[in-house]
Design a protein around this motif. Structure first.
Motif: not given
Length: 194
Positions: A50-51, A54-55, A57, A92-93, A96
């Motif tokens: 996930d990280e 996020n990065q 994104y 990104e969602r 998640d």
């Protein structure tokens, strides 16, 4: 920046959005597989990944802001950048949600609260996201309309599944069967309502 370089930047940006979308689709597929096969290693891999999503994104969000602020895009480019910004947020969602599904796969009991076909709902959503990404990359307006129409089908599947969970909960209470814990019910309902 000369106009040719600016157009190259837009093309590269589109490719980067596509690559992030494909990565998120891969993670969604892995989380669905982890759920279906009770594969804890795959579930953990999705969670740990996930990280990275996020990065990437945040990097693309920054690129998007730079394209807005530094290039003063004309109308069609402005629409493209604004739409891409929204798409990035949604991608990104979805990443998640794939992570949440991975967590659910780790914590799910062998006996689910209700007989809801989470994998089938997730597979339908995966297909819809893949088609959406294709429509974005190819700028296929007709496909966009088809995707929007199919979204209602997935909403209906989720609505039916959440009704099933609630109905089963009520039936268990009425018959005096061993009740489910509130945590079990909330976990199942939250996955259905992704």
């Amino acid at each position: 920046m000369p106009r040719e370089n600016y157009q190259e930047s837009l093309n590269e940006f589109r490719e980067d959005v596509q690559q992030l979308g494909e990565l998120v689709l891969e993670r969604l597929d892995q989380s669905l597989s982890a759920l279906e096969h009770t594969d804890t290693e795959t579930a953990k891999s999705v969670i740990e990944g996930d990280e990275e999503i996020n990065q990437r994104y945040l990097e693309l969000e920054s690129t998007c802001i730079d394209l807005f602020a530094l290039q003063q895009p004309v109308a069609s480019d402005l629409r493209f950048i604004a739409a891409s910004f929204k798409i990035l947020t949604d991608i990104e969602r979805i990443g998640d949600l794939a992570t949440n599904l991975g967590r659910y796969a780790l914590s799910a009991k062998q006996e689910s609260v209700s007989d809801v076909a989470l994998y089938d709902i997730g597979a339908a959503a995966h297909e819809l996201v893949a088609d959406s990404l294709d429509a974005y990359v190819t700028e296929d307006v007709t496909m966009c309309y088809r995707v929007a129409e199919r979204d209602d089908e997935i909403d209906s599947l989720c609505h039916s599944a959440s009704q099933r969970v609630v109905r089963d909960l009520i039936e268990r209470e009425a018959t005096g069967e061993d009740p489910w814990s509130v945590e079990q019910v909330l976990d199942d309902v939250s996955i259905v309502l992704l």
